[in-house]
Design a protein around this motif. Structure first.
Motif, PDB file in Angstrom:
ATOM      1  N   TYR A 125     -85.206 -75.945 -43.720  1.00 39.60           N
ATOM      2  CA  TYR A 125     -86.097 -74.737 -44.358  1.00 39.60           C
ATOM      3  C   TYR A 125     -86.122 -73.492 -43.091  1.00 39.60           C
ATOM      4  CZ  TYR A 125     -87.433 -70.540 -47.001  1.00 39.60           C
ATOM      5  OH  TYR A 125     -87.604 -69.211 -47.110  1.00 39.60           O
ATOM      6  N   GLY A 126     -87.651 -74.270 -42.717  1.00 40.25           N
ATOM      7  CA  GLY A 126     -87.762 -73.512 -42.098  1.00 40.25           C
ATOM      8  C   GLY A 126     -86.665 -72.497 -40.471  1.00 40.25           C
ATOM      9  N   ARG A 127     -85.474 -73.051 -40.116  1.00 40.20           N
ATOM     10  CA  ARG A 127     -83.889 -72.454 -39.429  1.00 40.20           C
ATOM     11  C   ARG A 127     -83.334 -71.705 -39.756  1.00 40.20           C
ATOM     12  NH1 ARG A 127     -84.295 -78.306 -38.511  1.00 40.20           N
ATOM     13  NH2 ARG A 127     -82.526 -78.719 -39.738  1.00 40.20           N
ATOM     14  N   HIS A 128     -84.041 -71.573 -41.296  1.00 36.25           N
ATOM     15  CA  HIS A 128     -82.480 -70.470 -42.492  1.00 36.25           C
ATOM     16  C   HIS A 128     -84.049 -69.983 -43.198  1.00 36.25           C
ATOM     17  CE1 HIS A 128     -80.055 -73.154 -40.943  1.00 36.25           C
ATOM     18  NE2 HIS A 128     -80.443 -74.407 -41.395  1.00 36.25           N
ATOM     19  N   VAL A 129     -84.452 -69.693 -43.259  1.00 37.46           N
ATOM     20  CA  VAL A 129     -85.542 -68.698 -44.105  1.00 37.46           C
ATOM     21  C   VAL A 129     -85.321 -67.340 -44.543  1.00 37.46           C
ATOM     22  CG1 VAL A 129     -87.911 -67.298 -44.535  1.00 37.46           C
ATOM     23  CG2 VAL A 129     -87.542 -70.114 -43.261  1.00 37.46           C
ATOM     24  N   GLY A 130     -84.010 -67.039 -45.929  1.00 42.30           N
ATOM     25  CA  GLY A 130     -84.304 -66.214 -45.766  1.00 42.30           C
ATOM     26  C   GLY A 130     -82.334 -65.435 -46.428  1.00 42.30           C
ATOM     27  N   GLU A 131     -81.992 -66.982 -45.887  1.00 42.28           N
ATOM     28  CA  GLU A 131     -80.265 -67.076 -45.793  1.00 42.28           C
ATOM     29  C   GLU A 131     -80.624 -67.071 -46.936  1.00 42.28           C
ATOM     30  OE1 GLU A 131     -78.855 -69.494 -43.292  1.00 42.28           O
ATOM     31  OE2 GLU A 131     -80.320 -69.348 -41.642  1.00 42.28           O
ATOM     32  N   PRO A 132     -79.386 -65.783 -47.931  1.00 42.04           N
ATOM     33  CA  PRO A 132     -78.718 -65.651 -48.862  1.00 42.04           C
ATOM     34  C   PRO A 132     -78.729 -67.426 -50.056  1.00 42.04           C
ATOM     35  CG  PRO A 132     -78.062 -64.430 -48.611  1.00 42.04           C
ATOM     36  CD  PRO A 132     -78.729 -65.298 -47.106  1.00 42.04           C
ATOM     37  N   ARG A 133     -77.762 -68.676 -49.091  1.00 42.66           N
ATOM     38  CA  ARG A 133     -77.872 -69.937 -50.015  1.00 42.66           C
ATOM     39  C   ARG A 133     -79.069 -70.576 -49.911  1.00 42.66           C
ATOM     40  NH1 ARG A 133     -72.133 -71.590 -48.131  1.00 42.66           N
ATOM     41  NH2 ARG A 133     -72.358 -73.012 -49.465  1.00 42.66           N
ATOM     42  N   TRP A 134     -79.919 -70.359 -48.949  1.00 40.96           N
ATOM     43  CA  TRP A 134     -80.483 -71.405 -48.933  1.00 40.96           C
ATOM     44  C   TRP A 134     -82.208 -70.730 -50.127  1.00 40.96           C
ATOM     45  CZ3 TRP A 134     -82.474 -75.100 -46.501  1.00 40.96           C
ATOM     46  CH2 TRP A 134     -81.674 -75.792 -45.361  1.00 40.96           C
ATOM     47  N   GLU A 135     -82.692 -69.385 -50.087  1.00 40.95           N
ATOM     48  CA  GLU A 135     -83.224 -68.599 -51.226  1.00 40.95           C
ATOM     49  C   GLU A 135     -83.042 -69.014 -52.338  1.00 40.95           C
ATOM     50  OE1 GLU A 135     -85.917 -67.449 -50.166  1.00 40.95           O
ATOM     51  OE2 GLU A 135     -85.588 -67.420 -47.665  1.00 40.95           O
ATOM     52  N   GLY A 136     -81.336 -68.746 -52.584  1.00 39.81           N
ATOM     53  CA  GLY A 136     -80.206 -69.085 -53.635  1.00 39.81           C
ATOM     54  C   GLY A 136     -80.448 -70.581 -54.608  1.00 39.81           C
ATOM     55  N   LEU A 137     -80.825 -71.477 -53.639  1.00 38.97           N
ATOM     56  CA  LEU A 137     -81.066 -72.843 -54.152  1.00 38.97           C
ATOM     57  C   LEU A 137     -82.311 -72.986 -54.412  1.00 38.97           C
ATOM     58  CD1 LEU A 137     -80.052 -75.998 -54.654  1.00 38.97           C
ATOM     59  CD2 LEU A 137     -80.128 -75.960 -52.315  1.00 38.97           C
ATOM     60  N   ILE A 138     -83.183 -72.774 -54.163  1.00 37.85           N
ATOM     61  CA  ILE A 138     -84.393 -72.451 -54.117  1.00 37.85           C
ATOM     62  C   ILE A 138     -85.161 -72.510 -55.421  1.00 37.85           C
ATOM     63  CG2 ILE A 138     -87.028 -72.149 -53.131  1.00 37.85           C
ATOM     64  CD1 ILE A 138     -86.242 -71.914 -50.350  1.00 37.85           C
ATOM     65  N   ARG A 139     -85.002 -71.173 -55.610  1.00 43.23           N
ATOM     66  CA  ARG A 139     -85.098 -70.408 -56.845  1.00 43.23           C
ATOM     67  C   ARG A 139     -84.871 -71.135 -57.934  1.00 43.23           C
ATOM     68  NH1 ARG A 139     -83.971 -65.813 -54.083  1.00 43.23           N
ATOM     69  NH2 ARG A 139     -81.639 -65.606 -54.579  1.00 43.23           N
ATOM     70  N   ARG A 140     -83.223 -71.585 -57.837  1.00 40.75           N
ATOM     71  CA  ARG A 140     -82.558 -72.298 -58.886  1.00 40.75           C
ATOM     72  C   ARG A 140     -83.375 -73.440 -59.151  1.00 40.75           C
ATOM     73  NH1 ARG A 140     -77.099 -75.545 -58.722  1.00 40.75           N
ATOM     74  NH2 ARG A 140     -76.078 -75.078 -60.750  1.00 40.75           N
ATOM     75  N   LEU A 141     -83.770 -74.306 -57.803  1.00 38.57           N
ATOM     76  CA  LEU A 141     -84.907 -75.395 -58.212  1.00 38.57           C
ATOM     77  C   LEU A 141     -85.744 -75.577 -59.000  1.00 38.57           C
ATOM     78  CD1 LEU A 141     -83.382 -76.719 -55.180  1.00 38.57           C
ATOM     79  CD2 LEU A 141     -82.866 -78.316 -57.664  1.00 38.57           C
ATOM     80  N   CYS A 142     -86.339 -74.154 -58.761  1.00 36.53           N
ATOM     81  CA  CYS A 142     -88.092 -74.210 -59.279  1.00 36.53           C
ATOM     82  C   CYS A 142     -87.956 -73.564 -61.294  1.00 36.53           C
ATOM     83  CB  CYS A 142     -88.244 -72.935 -58.067  1.00 36.53           C
ATOM     84  SG  CYS A 142     -89.220 -72.931 -56.690  1.00 36.53           S
ATOM     85  N   THR A 143     -86.199 -73.259 -61.139  1.00 37.28           N
ATOM     86  CA  THR A 143     -86.473 -72.447 -62.504  1.00 37.28           C
ATOM     87  C   THR A 143     -85.923 -73.600 -63.531  1.00 37.28           C
ATOM     88  OG1 THR A 143     -85.879 -70.156 -61.787  1.00 37.28           O
ATOM     89  CG2 THR A 143     -85.013 -70.820 -63.911  1.00 37.28           C
ATOM     90  N   ALA A 144     -85.378 -74.789 -62.566  1.00 40.54           N
ATOM     91  CA  ALA A 144     -84.830 -75.818 -63.617  1.00 40.54           C
ATOM     92  C   ALA A 144     -85.606 -76.682 -63.662  1.00 40.54           C
ATOM     93  CB  ALA A 144     -83.172 -76.036 -63.175  1.00 40.54           C
TER      94      ALA A 144
END
Length: 307
Positions: A194-213
């Motif tokens: 993730y450190g190489r992709h901070v701020g990228e929408p698909r990464w951030e979206g996956l993290i939010r989705r996992l944290c919610t679920a």
């Protein structure tokens, strides 16, 4: 600075100078919307033109092309790379020669595999194999992988992700037996990428989705732990055959940024036999021994929920 590092840096500078000159020579004024001008002694752009188009000083660019020992930021190197029309491989080479850590942009992230890669994992035959990208999206699988991990192998869209399946399954139905060891390591490895992709929408979206679920994922993510990828023995439970001990081996895929072929190799004779049994199943069970149901039933449930 050690003498070895100093010698390596000194050797890179003339290589950097030669590389920039060769790339500048192949870009014509017409390529960048400039008039051709008169009295061009060499093909390609002039140094001052590259500097102007890149938004840097002429003296600074001249020193860079001369291979002088100057500092270059990623932002400036990116600007020069755009002007010189470097592709991803050339851009990475520029970074290496300038002594700057390279990070692949989101446009280089893998979302699919070539037919040749699919054929490689299919031809592995007896071993479960899949292609993952750095987000743990599943890009391709072979038949035995789809039997070992039925819901992962046959899912689609955003759900076709290893993290999503492991963290949204009931704890008892998680395919990884040593859940309290395996899942933290998986999240720590994911954070390293993730450190190489901070701020990228698909990464951030996956993290939010996992944290919610998953509260468990949210807890692990908040810990901030980071780990490198590596081969490990995993104990996998399968409702059809019981437990399998498998060692995971990862092979990088040339030309497909951050993608890797992951192969599950049985670690003992019993696990080898269990895999042989799995290869004969057309409708494997999913879940734990308590909640086991045929994959066909699970897919019908999923379709009903989405419908």
């Amino acid at each position: 600075m050690s003498s070895t590092v100093s010698r390596a840096s000194a050797r890179r500078r003339p290589e950097l100078a030669a590389f920039l000159r060769s790339r500048r020579a192949r870009v014509t004024p017409a390529d960048v919307g400039m008039p051709p001008g008169l009295r061009r002694r060499t093909p390609g752009l002039r140094r001052e033109e590259v500097a102007q188009l890149s938004g840097v000083g002429v003296t600074w660019y001249t020193w860079l092309e001369q291979g002088r020992d100057i500092n270059a930021s990623p932002q400036v190197l990116d600007a020069v790379a755009r002007t010189l029309r470097l592709d991803t491989a050339e851009r990475e080479h520029l970074y290496d020669l300038a002594g700057v850590a390279f990070t692949a942009g989101p446009e280089g992230h893998a979302d699919s595999v070539t037919p040749e890669i699919q054929r490689i994992i299919d031809d592995l035959g007896t071993l479960p194999a899949a292609v993952y990208n750095a987000r743990y999206d599943v890009l391709a699988t072979n038949a035995v992988y789809r039997t070992l991990f039925p819901t992962v192998g046959m899912s689609t869209g955003a759900d076709r992700n290893v993290l999503w399946h492991l963290f949204t399954a009931r704890a008892c139905c998680c395919t990884m037996v040593e859940r309290e060891t395996e899942l933290p390591m998986l999240v720590a490895t994911f954070r390293g990428a993730y450190g190489r992709h901070v701020g990228e929408p698909r990464w951030e979206g996956l993290i939010r989705r996992l944290c919610t679920a998953s509260d468990y994922f949210a807890q692990l993510w908040a810990s901030g732990d980071v780990a490198p990828p590596g081969a490990r023995v995993k104990i996998i439970q399968h409702a059809s055959v019981g437990l399998l001990n498998c060692t995971t081996q990862s092979l990088s895929v040339a030309g497909t940024p951050e993608a890797r072929i992951v192969v599950y190799v049985p670690a003992d004779a019993e696990s080898h036999d269990h895999l042989g049994t799995l290869r004969t199943l057309s409708d494997p069970l999913v879940g734990c021994p308590v909640h086991a149901r045929p994959l066909s039933v699970e897919l019908e449930r999923q379709a009903a929920r989405k419908g």
